[in-house]
Enzyme design. Structure first.
Site, PDB file in Angstrom:
ATOM      1  N   GLY A  15       0.779  -1.236   0.000  1.00  0.00           N
ATOM      2  CA  GLY A  15       0.000   0.000   0.000  1.00  0.00           C
ATOM      3  C   GLY A  15       0.812   1.289   0.000  1.00  0.00           C
ATOM      4  CB  ILE A  16       0.135   4.487   1.826  1.00  0.00           C
ATOM      5  CG1 ILE A  16      -1.294   4.686   1.301  1.00  0.00           C
ATOM      6  CG2 ILE A  16       0.824   5.829   2.025  1.00  0.00           C
ATOM      7  CD1 ILE A  16      -2.256   5.352   2.298  1.00  0.00           C
ATOM      8  NE  ARG A  36       2.754  -8.386   2.875  1.00  0.00           N
ATOM      9  CZ  ARG A  36       1.949  -8.020   1.878  1.00  0.00           C
ATOM     10  NH1 ARG A  36       2.234  -8.328   0.640  1.00  0.00           N
ATOM     11  NH2 ARG A  36       0.860  -7.341   2.121  1.00  0.00           N
ATOM     12  CG  ASP A  55       2.044  -9.353  14.131  1.00  0.00           C
ATOM     13  OD1 ASP A  55       1.459  -8.241  14.145  1.00  0.00           O
ATOM     14  OD2 ASP A  55       1.429 -10.435  14.128  1.00  0.00           O
ATOM     15  N   GLY A  86      -0.915   0.167   9.608  1.00  0.00           N
ATOM     16  CA  GLY A  86      -2.252   0.336  10.164  1.00  0.00           C
ATOM     17  C   GLY A  86      -3.139  -0.836   9.810  1.00  0.00           C
ATOM     18  CE1 TYR A 147      -7.469   2.465  10.240  1.00  0.00           C
ATOM     19  CE2 TYR A 147      -9.190   4.051   9.745  1.00  0.00           C
ATOM     20  CZ  TYR A 147      -7.933   3.532   9.494  1.00  0.00           C
ATOM     21  OH  TYR A 147      -7.142   4.085   8.519  1.00  0.00           O
ATOM     22  CE  LYS A 151      -4.927   4.969  11.208  1.00  0.00           C
ATOM     23  NZ  LYS A 151      -3.490   4.886  10.912  1.00  0.00           N
TER      24      LYS A 151
HETATM   25  N1  LIG Z   1      -6.073   3.174   2.303  1.00  0.00           N
HETATM   26  C1  LIG Z   1      -6.796   4.158   2.813  1.00  0.00           C
HETATM   27  O1  LIG Z   1      -7.880   4.524   2.307  1.00  0.00           O
HETATM   28  C2  LIG Z   1      -6.312   4.895   4.039  1.00  0.00           C
HETATM   29  C3  LIG Z   1      -7.021   6.049   4.421  1.00  0.00           C
HETATM   30  C4  LIG Z   1      -6.610   6.735   5.540  1.00  0.00           C
HETATM   31  C5  LIG Z   1      -5.516   6.288   6.268  1.00  0.00           C
HETATM   32  N2  LIG Z   1      -4.849   5.182   5.873  1.00  0.00           N
HETATM   33  C6  LIG Z   1      -3.712   4.763   6.707  1.00  0.00           C
HETATM   34  O2  LIG Z   1      -2.560   4.662   5.903  1.00  0.00           O
HETATM   35  C7  LIG Z   1      -1.705   3.661   6.441  1.00  0.00           C
HETATM   36  C8  LIG Z   1      -1.336   2.663   5.346  1.00  0.00           C
HETATM   37  O3  LIG Z   1      -2.538   2.051   4.889  1.00  0.00           O
HETATM   38  P1  LIG Z   1      -2.645   1.286   3.490  1.00  0.00           P
HETATM   39  O4  LIG Z   1      -3.884   1.732   2.854  1.00  0.00           O
HETATM   40  O5  LIG Z   1      -1.356   1.370   2.759  1.00  0.00           O
HETATM   41  O6  LIG Z   1      -2.907  -0.202   4.031  1.00  0.00           O
HETATM   42  P2  LIG Z   1      -2.379  -1.624   3.475  1.00  0.00           P
HETATM   43  O7  LIG Z   1      -2.242  -1.606   2.006  1.00  0.00           O
HETATM   44  O8  LIG Z   1      -3.265  -2.632   4.116  1.00  0.00           O
HETATM   45  O9  LIG Z   1      -0.933  -1.720   4.129  1.00  0.00           O
HETATM   46  C9  LIG Z   1      -0.807  -1.725   5.521  1.00  0.00           C
HETATM   47  C10 LIG Z   1       0.626  -1.906   5.915  1.00  0.00           C
HETATM   48  O10 LIG Z   1       0.647  -2.024   7.349  1.00  0.00           O
HETATM   49  C11 LIG Z   1       1.207  -3.287   7.689  1.00  0.00           C
HETATM   50  N3  LIG Z   1       0.586  -3.900   8.841  1.00  0.00           N
HETATM   51  C12 LIG Z   1      -0.723  -4.193   9.033  1.00  0.00           C
HETATM   52  N4  LIG Z   1      -0.861  -4.868  10.183  1.00  0.00           N
HETATM   53  C13 LIG Z   1       0.377  -5.024  10.694  1.00  0.00           C
HETATM   54  C14 LIG Z   1       0.896  -5.657  11.843  1.00  0.00           C
HETATM   55  N5  LIG Z   1       0.123  -6.315  12.712  1.00  0.00           N
HETATM   56  N6  LIG Z   1       2.234  -5.618  12.054  1.00  0.00           N
HETATM   57  C15 LIG Z   1       3.048  -4.991  11.181  1.00  0.00           C
HETATM   58  N7  LIG Z   1       2.623  -4.396  10.069  1.00  0.00           N
HETATM   59  C16 LIG Z   1       1.304  -4.422   9.843  1.00  0.00           C
HETATM   60  C17 LIG Z   1       1.013  -4.175   6.489  1.00  0.00           C
HETATM   61  O11 LIG Z   1       1.963  -5.205   6.544  1.00  0.00           O
HETATM   62  P3  LIG Z   1       1.744  -6.615   5.770  1.00  0.00           P
HETATM   63  O12 LIG Z   1       1.274  -6.236   4.393  1.00  0.00           O
HETATM   64  O13 LIG Z   1       3.112  -7.205   5.782  1.00  0.00           O
HETATM   65  O14 LIG Z   1       0.708  -7.357   6.522  1.00  0.00           O
HETATM   66  C18 LIG Z   1       1.228  -3.182   5.339  1.00  0.00           C
HETATM   67  O15 LIG Z   1       2.590  -3.011   5.093  1.00  0.00           O
HETATM   68  C19 LIG Z   1      -2.458   3.020   7.605  1.00  0.00           C
HETATM   69  O16 LIG Z   1      -2.047   3.590   8.819  1.00  0.00           O
HETATM   70  C20 LIG Z   1      -3.901   3.386   7.326  1.00  0.00           C
HETATM   71  O17 LIG Z   1      -4.667   3.433   8.507  1.00  0.00           O
HETATM   72  C21 LIG Z   1      -5.222   4.474   4.783  1.00  0.00           C
END
Ligand SMILES: NC(=O)c1ccc[n+]([C@@H]2O[C@H](COP(=O)([O-])OP(=O)(O)OC[C@H]3O[C@@H](n4cnc5c(N)ncnc54)[C@H](OP(=O)(O)O)[C@@H]3O)[C@@H](O)[C@H]2O)c1
Length: 236
Positions: A15-16, A36, A55, A86, A147, A151
């Protein structure tokens, strides 16, 4: 991989966070972490980056692992700490049990507090900055209260750290709006057609990288915020 100041990004395996890691690669020494394994990341990670599998649902163990990796690599200074990992769950009230709530709060809030504490010395040595990745959900969001609460908690963390560190370490809180990553599906939410309006992950990473170069302490990045900035730029 650059040999410049170290940048540590959590949640950099997808993701981001992954898009931001690729965006910042080249000039900086990158330390990335994700849940992972390195093998599961395949060749997605920028070449030469140090990767730590940790983790964050077990905050102490995860932060110990990150710190141990820094020690092994003799990384004494961290210029930017991007607390991005997240997780969350979306669904009706009875679908979020105590374990899911604990997991959400541990990954999104306990781990950031602990990481900030443990990285403070390295950040201060570098005259560095912590960048907390929040969410527009901090304002409150139905069907995902844990969630949203986690935040909102980051805002309290940011204010407390800024007050404690008194400028010795910078503090920045960035709230992304909806972004096209795998997060929604993992959380149990199907955005459907609405997903077409989401920010692309690479575009969000560009905006975060741009904000990281500024002194803004709190910023929101969403399609609406971008539009307002464009309009202000044209007419002001
Ligand atoms: N996407 C949106 O619409 C959005 C909007 C607002 C804020 N955000 C925030 O932006 C940030 C990144 O989100 P994203 O959309 O990129 O999400 P994502 O694609 O699901 O990626 C999440 C990342 O966090 C890691 N993660 C999740 N659980 C974990 C754990 N237990 N231990 C260690 N690492 C963990 C994942 O690792 P693995 O892949 O290795 O499991 C992955 O690298 C988050 O804080 C999210 O809350 C996202």
């Amino acid at each position: 991989m650059g040999s410049g100041p170290a940048i540590l990004i959590t949640g950099a395996s997808a993701g981001i966070g992954l898009a931001l890691a690729n965006r910042l690669a080249g000039e900086n020494r990158l330390v990335l972490s994700g849940r992972r394994s390195r093998e599961e990341c395949g060749d997605a990670l920028p070449e030469g980056a140090l990767y730590v599998q940790a983790d964050l649902a077990d905050p102490k163990r995860a932060v110990d692992a990150i710190e141990a990796a820094l020690r092994t690599e003799r990384i004494e200074t961290v210029h930017r700490l991007v607390v991005n990992a997240g997780t969350g769950y979306y669904g009706p009230p009875d679908s979020e049990d105590a374990e899911k709530i604990r997991r959400t709060l541990d990954v999104n809030l306990t781990a950031p507090v602990l990481l900030a504490r443990r990285m403070a010395r390295r950040l201060e040595k570098a005259g560095g900055k912590i960048v907390l990745i929040g969410s527009v959900a901090h304002r409150g969001s139905p069907n995902m209260p844990a969630y949203a609460a986690s935040k909102a908690g980051l805002a309290g963390l940011a204010r407390s750290l800024a007050s404690e560190w008194q400028g010795r370490i910078g503090v920045q809180l960035i709230h992304p709006g909806p972004t096209a990553t795998g997060m929604h599906e993992k959380a149990g939410y199907q955005p459907g057609r609405l997903g077409r309006l989401f920010f692309p992950a690479a575009g969000m990473a560009d905006e975060i990288a741009r904000l990281m170069r500024t002194d803004r302490t709190v910023a929101t990045v969403s399609a609406g915020a971008r539009l307002r900035r464009l309009v202000r730029g044209r007419w002001s």
